[in-house]
Write an enzyme that holds these catalytic residues in place. Structure first.
Site, short mmCIF file in Angstrom:
data_model
loop_
_atom_site.label_atom_id
_atom_site.label_comp_id
_atom_site.label_asym_id
_atom_site.label_seq_id
_atom_site.Cartn_x
_atom_site.Cartn_y
_atom_site.Cartn_z
CG ASP A 61 14.49 -19.83 80.70
OD1 ASP A 61 14.45 -19.66 82.00
OD2 ASP A 61 13.85 -20.41 79.94
CD GLU A 66 26.68 -19.14 85.56
OE1 GLU A 66 25.79 -19.69 86.14
OE2 GLU A 66 27.63 -18.97 86.07
CG ASP A 67 22.78 -21.19 82.08
OD1 ASP A 67 23.61 -21.75 82.52
OD2 ASP A 67 21.75 -21.02 82.32
NE ARG A 86 18.23 -20.55 78.89
CZ ARG A 86 19.21 -20.20 79.82
NH1 ARG A 86 19.26 -21.12 80.76
NH2 ARG A 86 19.80 -19.25 79.78
NE ARG A 131 18.22 -27.72 80.68
CZ ARG A 131 17.70 -26.61 81.31
NH1 ARG A 131 18.59 -25.49 81.15
NH2 ARG A 131 16.53 -26.62 81.62
CG HIS A 161 23.26 -25.44 85.51
ND1 HIS A 161 22.37 -24.36 85.46
CD2 HIS A 161 23.11 -26.24 84.19
CE1 HIS A 161 21.76 -24.19 84.22
NE2 HIS A 161 22.21 -25.28 83.37
CB CYS A 247 21.87 -18.18 86.65
SG CYS A 247 21.81 -19.27 87.68
C1 CIR Z 1 16.75 -22.89 82.83
O1 CIR Z 1 15.95 -23.95 83.07
O2 CIR Z 1 17.60 -23.00 81.84
C2 CIR Z 1 16.50 -21.62 83.57
N1 CIR Z 1 15.36 -21.59 83.80
C3 CIR Z 1 17.44 -21.54 84.72
C4 CIR Z 1 18.83 -21.43 84.21
C5 CIR Z 1 19.88 -21.17 85.30
N2 CIR Z 1 21.15 -20.98 85.03
C6 CIR Z 1 22.10 -21.22 85.83
O3 CIR Z 1 21.96 -21.98 86.75
N3 CIR Z 1 23.27 -21.03 85.22
#
Ligand code: CIR
Length: 257
Positions: A61, A66-67, A86, A131, A161, A247
């Site tokens: 991932d 961004e996360d 992650r 999350r 999110h 993201c």
């Molecule tokens: C996840 O489930 O963490 C990733 N497959 C997708 C993350 C998407 N991130 C975001 O919207 N900031």
């Protein structure tokens, strides 16, 4: 001429194993890479100086960079991503951020995904998602207070999110799907009819134009009617892994290079 920075992270071969709520779809990595390169070109054309961090095969991932960090002005908070798989994504991002800004780090048991953090009109809204936990919101509040910004926790109306359903399109203005407007106090809301919450996930470029997923032409038409210039970007392969336009980058809007 100097430009604000956007960090991106390249797509690993292992991206086919990215977390997804849509189990029956298969991701085309070559197509994802082409879409990622086009996204980068759009950010560059719209005024960002992009930096591409290397892919990490151990973290499927990782393109959803961004996360891993929240940036306010010239300071960054490295997060503890909400999904355990992650957590190892942050170290490379922290190294890159340290070259640009002062970096603080969140510590467990706090967890927070940057996708839950919406900055608009000098306020920081944070989604109470699966999350992002209470400790994560407290850590964000402490960090934001040091930057003179209030933090307001809000429920997540749909999707993974907060920013799956709402994104800033201008000063004090957001586009949103399913968000109760009174929750975003003092913010003008352009409502999207739905049903697809992710249609609201758009990126504002330094030149004022908006990147909108090509998969959501109705969002593009609505924003154009409001006077915005829209730049479409294909992100079908990232949507298969529950990701959208925001993201795919960490935007450092006040850091010029
Ligand atoms: C996840 O489930 O963490 C990733 N497959 C997708 C993350 C998407 N991130 C975001 O919207 N900031």
């Amino acid at each position: 001429m100097t430009r604000p920075v956007a960090l991106l992270r390249a797509v690993p071969d292992s991206f086919t194993a990215a977390l997804s709520s849509r189990h029956s779809v298969s991701i085309d990595v070559a197509k994802a890479r082409a879409q990622h390169e086009a996204y980068r070109a759009i950010l560059e054309a719209g005024g960002f100086a992009t930096r591409m961090l290397p892919a990490d095969e151990a973290h499927p991932d990782c393109p959803f960079v961004e996360d891993t960090a929240v940036v306010i002005g010239d300071r960054a908070l490295a997060t503890v991503p909400g999904h355990p798989s992650r957590r190892g994504e942050t170290s490379v991002v922290v190294e890159a951020l340290r070259e640009l800004v002062r970096v603080e780090t969140m510590e467990p048991p706090a967890t927070l995904d940057g996708g839950d953090v919406l900055q608009v009109a000098g306020k920081v809204f944070v989604g109470m998602s699966a999350r992002t936990n209470r400790e994560g919101i407290e850590a964000l509040a402490g960090f934001a207070a040091g930057c003179g910004r209030p933090v307001i926790a809000v429920p997540v109306p749909g999707g993974l999110h907060l920013k799956s359903s709402v994104a800033a399109v201008g000063d004090g203005m957001v586009v949103a799907c399913g968000v109760e407007p009174t929750l975003l106090e003092g913010i003008a809301v352009i409502p999207l009819p739905g049903p697809d919450h992710e249609a609201a996930n758009v990126v504002r470029l330094p030149d004022g134009n908006l990147v909108v997923a090509a998969e959501h032409p109705a969002t593009a038409r609505l924003l154009e009617r409001r006077g915005f210039t829209v730049v479409p970007a294909e992100v079908s392969e990232f949507a298969k892994a529950d990701g959208g336009l925001t993201c795919l980058s960490v935007r450092l809007r006040d850091v010029m290079v």
